[in-house]
Write a protein that holds these residues in place. Structure first.
Motif, mmCIF file in Angstrom:
data_model
loop_
_atom_site.group_PDB
_atom_site.id
_atom_site.type_symbol
_atom_site.label_atom_id
_atom_site.label_comp_id
_atom_site.label_asym_id
_atom_site.label_seq_id
_atom_site.Cartn_x
_atom_site.Cartn_y
_atom_site.Cartn_z
ATOM 1 N N LYS A 21 0.775 -1.202 0.202
ATOM 2 C CA LYS A 21 0.039 -0.080 -0.038
ATOM 3 C C LYS A 21 0.642 1.261 -0.040
ATOM 4 C CE LYS A 21 -3.382 0.072 2.855
ATOM 5 N NZ LYS A 21 -4.253 -0.062 4.126
ATOM 6 N N PRO A 22 0.431 2.301 -0.693
ATOM 7 C CA PRO A 22 0.909 3.408 -0.894
ATOM 8 C C PRO A 22 1.005 4.344 0.877
ATOM 9 C CG PRO A 22 -0.487 3.562 -2.559
ATOM 10 C CD PRO A 22 -0.751 2.416 -1.641
ATOM 11 N N LYS A 23 1.773 5.246 1.091
ATOM 12 C CA LYS A 23 1.790 5.679 2.449
ATOM 13 C C LYS A 23 0.501 6.588 2.732
ATOM 14 C CE LYS A 23 6.824 6.688 2.648
ATOM 15 N NZ LYS A 23 7.947 7.587 2.829
ATOM 16 N N PRO A 24 0.070 6.264 3.519
ATOM 17 C CA PRO A 24 -1.445 6.863 4.124
ATOM 18 C C PRO A 24 -1.535 8.261 3.705
ATOM 19 C CG PRO A 24 -0.899 5.303 5.712
ATOM 20 C CD PRO A 24 0.447 5.403 4.709
ATOM 21 N N ASP A 25 -0.614 9.135 3.895
ATOM 22 C CA ASP A 25 -0.515 10.323 3.670
ATOM 23 C C ASP A 25 -0.968 10.664 2.299
ATOM 24 O OD1 ASP A 25 2.077 9.982 2.575
ATOM 25 O OD2 ASP A 25 3.067 11.137 4.097
ATOM 26 N N ILE A 26 -0.488 9.893 1.434
ATOM 27 C CA ILE A 26 -0.980 10.126 0.042
ATOM 28 C C ILE A 26 -2.348 10.597 -0.114
ATOM 29 C CG2 ILE A 26 -1.228 8.974 -2.174
ATOM 30 C CD1 ILE A 26 1.329 7.574 -1.835
ATOM 31 N N TYR A 27 -3.148 10.055 0.659
ATOM 32 C CA TYR A 27 -4.706 10.285 0.680
ATOM 33 C C TYR A 27 -5.180 11.076 1.650
ATOM 34 C CZ TYR A 27 -3.921 6.017 -2.242
ATOM 35 O OH TYR A 27 -3.571 5.245 -3.134
ATOM 36 N N GLY A 28 -4.261 11.731 2.477
ATOM 37 C CA GLY A 28 -4.664 12.727 3.536
ATOM 38 C C GLY A 28 -5.402 12.264 4.466
ATOM 39 N N ILE A 29 -4.969 10.814 4.983
ATOM 40 C CA ILE A 29 -5.599 10.279 5.932
ATOM 41 C C ILE A 29 -4.680 9.915 7.209
ATOM 42 C CG2 ILE A 29 -7.577 9.590 4.650
ATOM 43 C CD1 ILE A 29 -6.227 6.756 4.693
ATOM 44 N N ILE A 64 -14.684 9.208 1.149
ATOM 45 C CA ILE A 64 -13.925 8.833 -0.223
ATOM 46 C C ILE A 64 -12.754 9.199 -0.103
ATOM 47 C CG2 ILE A 64 -14.279 9.130 -2.826
ATOM 48 C CD1 ILE A 64 -17.191 9.672 -2.115
ATOM 49 N N HIS A 65 -11.688 8.321 -0.125
ATOM 50 C CA HIS A 65 -10.188 8.745 -0.265
ATOM 51 C C HIS A 65 -9.733 8.676 -1.504
ATOM 52 C CE1 HIS A 65 -10.712 7.004 3.864
ATOM 53 N NE2 HIS A 65 -10.458 8.266 3.936
ATOM 54 N N MET A 66 -10.341 7.854 -2.381
ATOM 55 C CA MET A 66 -9.882 7.625 -3.656
ATOM 56 C C MET A 66 -10.831 7.356 -4.834
ATOM 57 S SD MET A 66 -7.810 4.199 -4.971
ATOM 58 C CE MET A 66 -7.107 4.026 -3.399
ATOM 59 N N VAL A 67 -10.883 8.101 -6.063
ATOM 60 C CA VAL A 67 -11.914 7.966 -6.937
ATOM 61 C C VAL A 67 -10.960 7.471 -8.139
ATOM 62 C CG1 VAL A 67 -13.594 9.075 -8.721
ATOM 63 C CG2 VAL A 67 -13.255 9.694 -6.056
ATOM 64 N N VAL A 68 -11.606 6.323 -8.739
ATOM 65 C CA VAL A 68 -11.077 5.472 -10.031
ATOM 66 C C VAL A 68 -11.947 5.781 -10.943
ATOM 67 C CG1 VAL A 68 -10.109 3.773 -11.111
ATOM 68 C CG2 VAL A 68 -9.569 4.128 -8.726
ATOM 69 N N PRO A 123 -7.794 17.593 -3.991
ATOM 70 C CA PRO A 123 -8.190 17.191 -2.668
ATOM 71 C C PRO A 123 -8.445 15.635 -2.513
ATOM 72 C CG PRO A 123 -9.731 18.582 -3.435
ATOM 73 C CD PRO A 123 -8.798 18.584 -4.457
ATOM 74 N N VAL A 124 -8.899 14.736 -3.580
ATOM 75 C CA VAL A 124 -9.030 13.728 -3.256
ATOM 76 C C VAL A 124 -8.396 13.042 -4.537
ATOM 77 C CG1 VAL A 124 -10.909 11.813 -3.893
ATOM 78 C CG2 VAL A 124 -11.570 13.976 -2.698
ATOM 79 N N ARG A 125 -7.877 11.862 -4.220
ATOM 80 C CA ARG A 125 -6.873 11.192 -5.111
ATOM 81 C C ARG A 125 -7.587 10.485 -6.288
ATOM 82 N NH1 ARG A 125 -2.878 11.155 -7.744
ATOM 83 N NH2 ARG A 125 -1.083 9.932 -7.294
ATOM 84 N N LEU A 126 -7.237 10.920 -7.572
ATOM 85 C CA LEU A 126 -7.831 10.487 -8.611
ATOM 86 C C LEU A 126 -7.046 9.842 -9.602
ATOM 87 C CD1 LEU A 126 -10.688 11.061 -10.442
ATOM 88 C CD2 LEU A 126 -9.440 13.012 -11.174
ATOM 89 N N PHE A 127 -7.867 8.484 -10.071
ATOM 90 C CA PHE A 127 -6.957 7.812 -11.290
ATOM 91 C C PHE A 127 -7.879 7.792 -12.234
ATOM 92 C CE2 PHE A 127 -5.298 6.558 -6.966
ATOM 93 C CZ PHE A 127 -3.975 6.772 -7.281
ATOM 94 N N LEU A 128 -7.483 7.919 -13.497
ATOM 95 C CA LEU A 128 -8.147 7.892 -14.602
ATOM 96 C C LEU A 128 -7.711 6.860 -15.642
ATOM 97 C CD1 LEU A 128 -9.117 11.622 -15.435
ATOM 98 C CD2 LEU A 128 -10.557 10.133 -14.168
#
Length: 279
Positions: A21-29, A64-68, A123-128
């Protein structure tokens, strides 16, 4: 129900432990917090259901920490991640007109509405998700300029022209992977909520030549999506089967369908998250 949720929560924890897993701070949590991802796919006009889904989640304080996203799901994801606000998403989405979509005036629309120009600044991690037509392989936008990423994931081959980006010829990720659940898993999500809009394609009505292209596109996507959904922990299926893919006059109806379908799974989501916190 509680026994099922306990087993599911236990399964989520085991799954999370097996994924780098990526470091939690990537998602601001905070460290130890369960990472919640929502996966939004293509549905053209049906994709307004995504607005209702996000409104219901926000209303019930489901994080919602991540949107794909892929296709119109990518556009909706970008509009939400722009300010991390369901109301802001609704405002901008409802002002996105059918002619903007059909004429592919995506750049002018987004340039007037997006606060951030790069994916990593949101402000929310987004992957497209996109697909490289030259190789047939998947391509993931996880950083860099936001507008070209949204444009690329929106391209339906045969309807819109591919986007040239970094020596690649890009179209929607639906072509190579369907609903991109696997991306959320690879990026370390503990709880994956997927929104499936593929229902009803078996009764699709052909009114124009473009409908043949869309039906071929959705048949391929539905097959890939079915496999992808095996990796989702909760699947939301709004009742949009009777909404034509190009009928933007019913976007409010699609939004309400997404809202209602999400409300039905809220108790399950809350119980899963509570059990994870207790563990």
């Amino acid at each position: 129900m509680r026994t099922f949720c306990k087993l599911l929560a236990f399964s989520l924890l085991l799954t999370a432990c097996s994924i780098p897993k990526p470091k939690p701070d990537i998602y601001g949590i905070e460290s130890g917090t369960a990472i919640v991802a929502i996966v939004l796919g293509e549905g053209m006009a049906r994709s307004y259901a995504h607005v209702g889904v996000i409104k219901a989640l926000e209303e019930e304080n489901i994080p919602i920490h991540m949107v794909v996203g892929s296709g119109m799901g990518g556009l909706m994801g970008a509009l939400y991640a722009n300010k991390k606000s369901a109301n802001d998403l609704e405002w901008h989405a409802m002002n996105f007109k059918k002619e903007m979509y059909m004429d592919f005036k995506i750049q002018s629309f987004l340039s007037q509405r997006l606060v951030h120009s790069k994916l990593e600044a949101l402000p929310v991690r987004l992957f497209l998700a996109a697909t490289d037509l030259k190789t047939g392989t998947s391509y993931l936008f996880d950083k860099g300029p936001l507008i070209p990423a949204v444009q690329a994931t929106l391209v339906v081959p045969g309807i819109f022209k591919p986007i040239h980006f970094e020596n690649k010829l890009l179209v929607s990720g639906e072509i190579s992977q369907g609903l991109p659940v696997e991306i959320a898993k690879q990026r370390g999500a503990d709880l994956i909520v997927a929104v499936d809009l593929t229902q009803g394609i078996d009764s699709y009505t052909f009114k124009h030549d473009r409908d043949i292209t869309i039906q071929s596109y959705k048949i391929s996507s539905a097959s890939l999506t079915k496999k992808q959904l095996e990796g989702a922990h909760v699947v939301i299926r709004p009742e949009v089967s009777k909404i034509d893919f190009f009928d933007f006059s019913r976007k409010r109806e699609a939004m309400l369908a997404g809202y209602d379908a999400t409300k039905k799974v809220i108790p399950e989501l809350k119980e899963i998250l509570q059990l994870q916190e207790e563990d």
